[in-house]
Design an enzyme around this catalytic site. Structure first.
Site, PDB file in Angstrom:
ATOM      1  N   ASP A  35       0.832  -1.217   0.000  1.00 37.07           N
ATOM      2  CA  ASP A  35       0.000   0.000   0.000  1.00 37.07           C
ATOM      3  C   ASP A  35       0.861   1.259   0.000  1.00 37.07           C
ATOM      4  OD1 ASP A  35      -2.075  -1.685   0.065  1.00 37.07           O
ATOM      5  OD2 ASP A  35      -2.817  -1.129   2.080  1.00 37.07           O
ATOM      6  N   TYR A  38       1.924   2.220  -3.400  1.00 35.16           N
ATOM      7  CA  TYR A  38       0.786   2.767  -4.151  1.00 35.16           C
ATOM      8  C   TYR A  38       0.571   4.231  -3.738  1.00 35.16           C
ATOM      9  CZ  TYR A  38      -3.927   3.209  -6.069  1.00 35.16           C
ATOM     10  OH  TYR A  38      -5.016   3.631  -6.778  1.00 35.16           O
ATOM     11  N   ASP A  39       0.595   4.467  -2.407  1.00 33.09           N
ATOM     12  CA  ASP A  39       0.359   5.823  -1.896  1.00 33.09           C
ATOM     13  C   ASP A  39       1.402   6.802  -2.444  1.00 33.09           C
ATOM     14  OD1 ASP A  39      -1.754   4.859  -0.537  1.00 33.09           O
ATOM     15  OD2 ASP A  39      -0.747   4.735   1.419  1.00 33.09           O
ATOM     16  N   SER A  84     -36.462  -5.614 -10.357  1.00 33.66           N
ATOM     17  CA  SER A  84     -36.097  -6.275  -9.105  1.00 33.66           C
ATOM     18  C   SER A  84     -36.128  -7.785  -9.364  1.00 33.66           C
ATOM     19  CB  SER A  84     -37.060  -5.881  -7.996  1.00 33.66           C
ATOM     20  OG  SER A  84     -38.367  -5.930  -8.480  1.00 33.66           O
ATOM     21  N   LEU A  85     -35.896  -8.560  -8.326  1.00 35.18           N
ATOM     22  CA  LEU A  85     -35.862 -10.010  -8.506  1.00 35.18           C
ATOM     23  C   LEU A  85     -36.989 -10.650  -7.719  1.00 35.18           C
ATOM     24  CD1 LEU A  85     -32.054 -10.774  -8.075  1.00 35.18           C
ATOM     25  CD2 LEU A  85     -33.352 -10.725 -10.192  1.00 35.18           C
ATOM     26  N   GLU A 116     -24.671 -16.556  -7.535  1.00 32.71           N
ATOM     27  CA  GLU A 116     -23.823 -15.509  -6.942  1.00 32.71           C
ATOM     28  C   GLU A 116     -24.376 -15.095  -5.576  1.00 32.71           C
ATOM     29  OE1 GLU A 116     -25.309 -11.381  -8.534  1.00 32.71           O
ATOM     30  OE2 GLU A 116     -25.187 -12.757 -10.206  1.00 32.71           O
ATOM     31  N   LYS A 118     -25.910 -12.652  -2.890  1.00 29.53           N
ATOM     32  CA  LYS A 118     -26.738 -11.441  -3.035  1.00 29.53           C
ATOM     33  C   LYS A 118     -26.303 -10.446  -1.975  1.00 29.53           C
ATOM     34  CE  LYS A 118     -31.373  -9.747  -3.468  1.00 29.53           C
ATOM     35  NZ  LYS A 118     -31.184  -8.708  -2.449  1.00 29.53           N
ATOM     36  N   ASP A 120     -25.968  -7.125   0.320  1.00 29.20           N
ATOM     37  CA  ASP A 120     -26.929  -6.226   0.943  1.00 29.20           C
ATOM     38  C   ASP A 120     -26.414  -4.799   0.765  1.00 29.20           C
ATOM     39  OD1 ASP A 120     -29.239  -5.793   2.196  1.00 29.20           O
ATOM     40  OD2 ASP A 120     -28.592  -6.423   4.192  1.00 29.20           O
ATOM     41  N   ARG A 139     -30.706   3.206  -8.802  1.00 30.86           N
ATOM     42  CA  ARG A 139     -31.852   2.509  -9.386  1.00 30.86           C
ATOM     43  C   ARG A 139     -33.101   3.385  -9.336  1.00 30.86           C
ATOM     44  NH1 ARG A 139     -36.026  -0.596  -7.553  1.00 30.86           N
ATOM     45  NH2 ARG A 139     -36.671  -2.255  -8.955  1.00 30.86           N
ATOM     46  N   GLU A 176     -23.689  -3.847  -7.677  1.00 36.87           N
ATOM     47  CA  GLU A 176     -24.033  -3.462  -6.306  1.00 36.87           C
ATOM     48  C   GLU A 176     -22.922  -2.610  -5.706  1.00 36.87           C
ATOM     49  OE1 GLU A 176     -26.942  -4.740  -5.614  1.00 36.87           O
ATOM     50  OE2 GLU A 176     -27.215  -4.742  -3.437  1.00 36.87           O
ATOM     51  N   TYR A 228     -22.752  -7.235 -11.829  1.00 39.06           N
ATOM     52  CA  TYR A 228     -23.480  -8.505 -11.979  1.00 39.06           C
ATOM     53  C   TYR A 228     -24.497  -8.545 -13.116  1.00 39.06           C
ATOM     54  CZ  TYR A 228     -26.932  -6.166  -8.900  1.00 39.06           C
ATOM     55  OH  TYR A 228     -27.810  -5.300  -8.334  1.00 39.06           O
ATOM     56  N   LYS A 293     -29.292 -17.354 -11.847  1.00 39.14           N
ATOM     57  CA  LYS A 293     -29.741 -16.851 -13.150  1.00 39.14           C
ATOM     58  C   LYS A 293     -29.536 -17.937 -14.188  1.00 39.14           C
ATOM     59  CE  LYS A 293     -28.421 -12.131 -12.225  1.00 39.14           C
ATOM     60  NZ  LYS A 293     -27.411 -11.114 -12.421  1.00 39.14           N
ATOM     61  N   LYS A 317     -33.453 -16.091  -0.474  1.00 39.71           N
ATOM     62  CA  LYS A 317     -33.085 -15.308   0.711  1.00 39.71           C
ATOM     63  C   LYS A 317     -32.823 -16.203   1.912  1.00 39.71           C
ATOM     64  CE  LYS A 317     -33.822 -10.927  -0.388  1.00 39.71           C
ATOM     65  NZ  LYS A 317     -34.859 -10.278   0.247  1.00 39.71           N
ATOM     66  N   CYS A 411     -54.674  12.888  18.759  1.00 45.45           N
ATOM     67  CA  CYS A 411     -53.404  12.704  18.043  1.00 45.45           C
ATOM     68  C   CYS A 411     -52.233  13.077  18.959  1.00 45.45           C
ATOM     69  CB  CYS A 411     -53.410  13.579  16.797  1.00 45.45           C
ATOM     70  SG  CYS A 411     -51.812  13.678  15.996  1.00 45.45           S
ATOM     71  N   CYS A 414     -50.723  16.537  17.400  1.00 44.05           N
ATOM     72  CA  CYS A 414     -51.402  17.844  17.344  1.00 44.05           C
ATOM     73  C   CYS A 414     -52.621  17.931  18.253  1.00 44.05           C
ATOM     74  CB  CYS A 414     -51.817  18.157  15.917  1.00 44.05           C
ATOM     75  SG  CYS A 414     -53.172  17.130  15.332  1.00 44.05           S
ATOM     76  N   CYS A 441     -55.428  10.616  12.257  1.00 43.15           N
ATOM     77  CA  CYS A 441     -55.560  11.929  12.884  1.00 43.15           C
ATOM     78  C   CYS A 441     -56.351  12.800  11.916  1.00 43.15           C
ATOM     79  CB  CYS A 441     -54.173  12.534  13.121  1.00 43.15           C
ATOM     80  SG  CYS A 441     -54.217  14.311  13.324  1.00 43.15           S
ATOM     81  N   CYS A 447     -51.685  19.493  11.755  1.00 45.09           N
ATOM     82  CA  CYS A 447     -50.861  18.488  12.429  1.00 45.09           C
ATOM     83  C   CYS A 447     -49.437  18.557  11.861  1.00 45.09           C
ATOM     84  CB  CYS A 447     -51.461  17.106  12.176  1.00 45.09           C
ATOM     85  SG  CYS A 447     -50.516  15.794  12.947  1.00 45.09           S
TER      86      CYS A 447
HETATM   87  O1  I6G Z   1     -27.422 -10.460  -9.811  1.00 43.28           O
HETATM   88  C1  I6G Z   1     -28.234  -9.644  -9.178  1.00 43.28           C
HETATM   89  C2  I6G Z   1     -28.050  -9.339  -7.861  1.00 43.28           C
HETATM   90  C3  I6G Z   1     -28.906  -8.468  -7.227  1.00 43.28           C
HETATM   91  C4  I6G Z   1     -29.267  -9.065  -9.918  1.00 43.28           C
HETATM   92  C5  I6G Z   1     -30.147  -8.179  -9.276  1.00 43.28           C
HETATM   93  C6  I6G Z   1     -29.933  -7.887  -7.908  1.00 43.28           C
HETATM   94  O2  I6G Z   1     -30.810  -7.033  -7.379  1.00 43.28           O
HETATM   95  C7  I6G Z   1     -30.574  -6.624  -6.067  1.00 43.28           C
HETATM   96  N1  I6G Z   1     -31.168  -7.641  -9.950  1.00 43.28           N
HETATM   97  C8  I6G Z   1     -31.353  -7.958 -11.225  1.00 43.28           C
HETATM   98  C9  I6G Z   1     -32.523  -7.386 -11.920  1.00 43.28           C
HETATM   99  C10 I6G Z   1     -30.479  -8.822 -11.882  1.00 43.28           C
HETATM  100  N2  I6G Z   1     -29.469  -9.354 -11.241  1.00 43.28           N
HETATM  101  C11 I6G Z   1     -30.690  -9.174 -13.296  1.00 43.28           C
END
Ligand code: I6G
Length: 707
Positions: A35, A38-39, A84-85, A116, A118, A120, A139, A176, A228, A293, A317, A411, A414, A441, A447
């Site tokens: 590092d 690099y710095d 979304s998924l 893969e 997911k 957060d 998004r 992400e 992704y 996928k 999930k 309320c 108010c 209310c 209010c």
């Molecule tokens: O690979 C993915 C990870 C997370 C995703 C994704 C995602 O949404 C939070 N959303 C889409 C629409 C796709 N891949 C195609």
């Protein structure tokens, strides 16, 4: 060679070296220099760019330190919506997904999936034009996001330009942005040291860090990126599978997750899920599940999309974590629309990656259904970024002095009356009032919990149209205690406005002119501006046309409030008097919900006070005679409907009759002018014949309505 030429050459070589080491570090996870080295290169780059500012290029690694603050984010319309998924929470749901995929493809062989973790974090779209990063956008709602380009430029794992060859002329990479666990802990430690609030979880911290108008703050937050998916691509050639695309991306310098795998069939998916569940704690970032996928892109295309999600992908999930703790109190929060939500105050407990001391109870029906009492030991669940919730009560641990939860009469913000929402329904021929789960209310205009929304609505283009009175300014005016109700808008002075942040002399003048102009309005606009639930623009116009004056409408609303109170007193909740005959309900398009809402609104003294203040401040409109008669060809005519109509619903028939000034009642009497007879009429037909009431079939009704 001149100094300048030398600097230009050295800068090019420094930029290339830094990009290369970044790539080794972030994409290949295989740094070749320490590092400190690099710095040193980075410092040399900064010094040379300071000496020759015009030689600094937009893709220079120095640009990652952030730029001057923006005033606001621009909007970005996503050419390809960011979807979304679909979620799955059990193995069976994954099996069902796989079965649906195979059935649609008409292939019984196991499908190869790209699997893969997911993360957060938050989704981002990065546009590369001829290999150079030109835009980063959030998004947003999937169609329109925010332009956060200066902020994404500060993220070291986002390449400022692509490397190698063969990348498309235009490529929108999606992925992400996340905050690694270590960076999150470090940030929260700093926040607390400074006396600031800690972030609840890495996702919130990442979102809060990316959506900074000052990108120098983003630069200090150690965000990272994994690619992704993709949006718009202009390329002459593109690989055949998802995993081939990701492999190509790594060559171009885009960082993809080293945990990504190709798996075979549903069994492969479930094994991957179990492996990642076991690895979850040791990963340097938080994940809340895995994503599968369909790997073949031609199959993805065949499978297509449903509503807002692709049919070829699934988010599996992890189960939400559950713990027990004690319920210390239940308080009621008043939302922006006046709805009261019971909120559980808990003994703080660590669950799902964060310390939780509050949980939502959604509404009073839920409190009663779960029989939650203050003092109870409760099971709390929290998954990802979802608001923690109380799952159930541990009844065996209920203390003798556990207290039942009661909705406040007034309320908590108010002091206006709190009323339960109701709905009118027909049950076995009787109109009954049904009580709903929500409490509200009634102090809409007075209010403070509803104030910002009430004022923005009041000033909106379709209401009193006060140009320049936007969200940020309203927030400032409320914070400065200059606005306590919409009426206060008319008391704002030039000195008060010009003294506000980002408000010059000229802007203050313009705003005051817009405020003055808004005083001359119409009754319809004024009614709409009140933001009465269920009273939209069209209903406001109808009400204005029907009653002609605010006083006439107000007395009809108060009359209805009295009738409603009477009806509610009836023990069996069947209405002794049909409310549909009330003056307020004779207005076309004003159904039971809108009528009840008008009754609540005008019945609340706080709202009356604000209306008086607005009129006293000079807000005015032309008031005319009641135009009901002129508008209604069927004015004074009374209709009853029986049996099913073929070409319209009974509700549509009622609306059309009322729109022409006619009245529709529920039972036949000597005062009924017409009985409209559909298929399979009820006992009303015999009654009408006994009384000699004129009958209309559907065609005759249509003639009457259309003539
Ligand atoms: O690979 C993915 C990870 C997370 C995703 C994704 C995602 O949404 C939070 N959303 C889409 C629409 C796709 N891949 C195609």
């Amino acid at each position: 060679m001149s100094d300048r030429q030398g600097a230009e050459q050295r800068l090019r070589s420094l930029r290339d070296a830094l990009h290369h080491h970044n790539y080794l570090y972030y994409v290949l996870d295989a740094p070749e220099i320490p590092d400190s080295e690099y710095d040193k290169l980075f410092r040399e780059l900064l010094e040379l760019e300071r000496a020759f500012p015009d030689l600094c290029t937009p893709d220079s690694p120095s640009q990652r330190v952030g730029a001057a603050p923006l005033r606001e984010f621009g909007e970005v319309r996503h050419v390809v919506p960011m979807l979304s998924l679909e979620n799955a929470f059990s193995d069976d749901e994954v099996r069902a997904f796989d079965a649906r995929v195979r059935e649609r493809l008409g292939d019984d062989e196991p499908v190869t999936y790209a699997a893969e973790p997911k993360l957060d974090g938050l989704a981002i779209s990065l546009t590369y034009e001829h290999g150079v990063l030109s835009r980063g956008a959030t998004r947003g709602d999937g169609s329109v996001g925010e332009d956060v380009t200066p902020n994404v430029r500060t993220i070291a794992s986002v390449p400022l330009h692509l490397q190698g060859s063969g990348y498309p002329a235009a490529l929108e990479v999606r992925g992400e942005i996340y905050m690694p666990k270590k960076a999150f802990e470090e940030l929260n430690r700093r926040q607390l040291e400074r006396g600031d609030k800690a972030f609840a979880n890495p996702r919130n911290a990442a979102a809060g860090s990316l959506r900074q108008l000052d990108s120098r703050i983003t630069a200090s937050r150690n965000l990272e990126f994994f690619a992704y998916a993709w949006g718009e691509v202009r390329a002459s050639a593109w690989p055949d599978t998802h995993s081939q695309v990701l492999a190509r991306w790594r060559d171009w310098g885009l960082r993809t997750n080293p945990e990504n795998r190709m798996v075979h069939g549903v069994q492969g998916c479930l094994e991957y899920f179990r492996r990642m569940s076991g690895k979850r704690e040791s990963l340097p970032y938080q994940i809340d599940g895995v994503v599968y996928k369909v790997d073949r892109l031609d199959w993805q295309q065949r499978l297509g999309f449903v509503a807002h999600a692709p049919r070829w992908a699934l988010a599996h999930k992890f189960p939400a974590e559950e713990v027990t703790t004690r319920l210390k109190a239940v308080e009621f929060q008043v939302g922006r629309t006046g709805a009261l939500t019971p909120v559980a105050r808990l003994e703080p407990v660590f669950v799902g990656g964060a310390t939780v001391s509050n949980a939502t109870l959604h509404n009073m029906d839920e409190v009663l259904r779960k029989d939650v009492r203050v003092g109870d030991t409760v099971i709390v669940r929290r998954a990802g970024d979802v608001i923690p919730e109380i799952v159930s009560v541990v009844l065996s641990e209920r203390p003798a002095d556990a207290r039942q939860v009661k909705v406040p009469v007034k309320c908590p913000v108010c002091g206006a009356h709190v009323e339960r929402e109701t709905r009118e329904r027909t049950k076995q021929g009787n109109t009954v009032i049904e009580e709903l789960a929500a409490w509200r209310c009634t102090g809409r205009l007075a209010c403070s919990a509803q104030l910002a929304q009430a004022i923005l609505h009041f000033a909106g283009r379709r209401a009193l149209d006060i140009e320049g009175l936007g969200e940020k300014l309203v927030a400032q005016l409320i914070a400065e205690k200059l606005l306590r109700s919409p009426a206060d808008i008319y008391a704002l002075s030039h000195a008060q406005l010009a003294g506000l942040e980002r408000m010059g002399d000229k802007s203050a003048e313009n705003l005051l002119a817009a405020i003055a102009k808004s005083k001359t309005t119409t009754l319809a606009r004024f009614l709409y501006a009140m933001g009465i639930p269920e009273v939209g623009e069209v209903s406001a116009q109808t009400l204005a046309g029907h009653f002609g004056s605010l006083d006439a409408l107000q007395s009809a609303a108060l009359q209805y409030a009295a009738e409603l109170t009477q009806a509610r007193r009836d023990a069996d909740r069947a209405l002794t008097k049909n409310l549909a005959n009330s003056a307020l309900r004779q207005v076309p398009d004003i159904g039971p919900e809108a009528a009840a809402s008008l009754a609540q609104f005008f019945g609340e003294p706080h709202n009356q006070t604000v209306i008086r203040a607005l009129r006293a401040a000079g807000v005015h409109w032309p008031e005319g005679p009641v135009r009901r008669a002129a508008a209604g060809r069927l004015h004074g005519k009374s209709f009853v409907l029986t049996g099913a109509l073929a070409g319209m619903s009974r509700e549509q028939a009622r609306e059309r009759i009322q729109a022409l000034g006619g009245k529709v009642t529920g039972s036949v009497s000597r005062n009924t002018d017409y009985l409209v007879v559909g298929a399979e009429p009820g006992s009303k037909l015999a009654e009408a014949r006994r009384l000699g009431v004129r009958e209309l079939n559907e065609a005759q009704l249509r003639d009457l309505l259309d003539s």
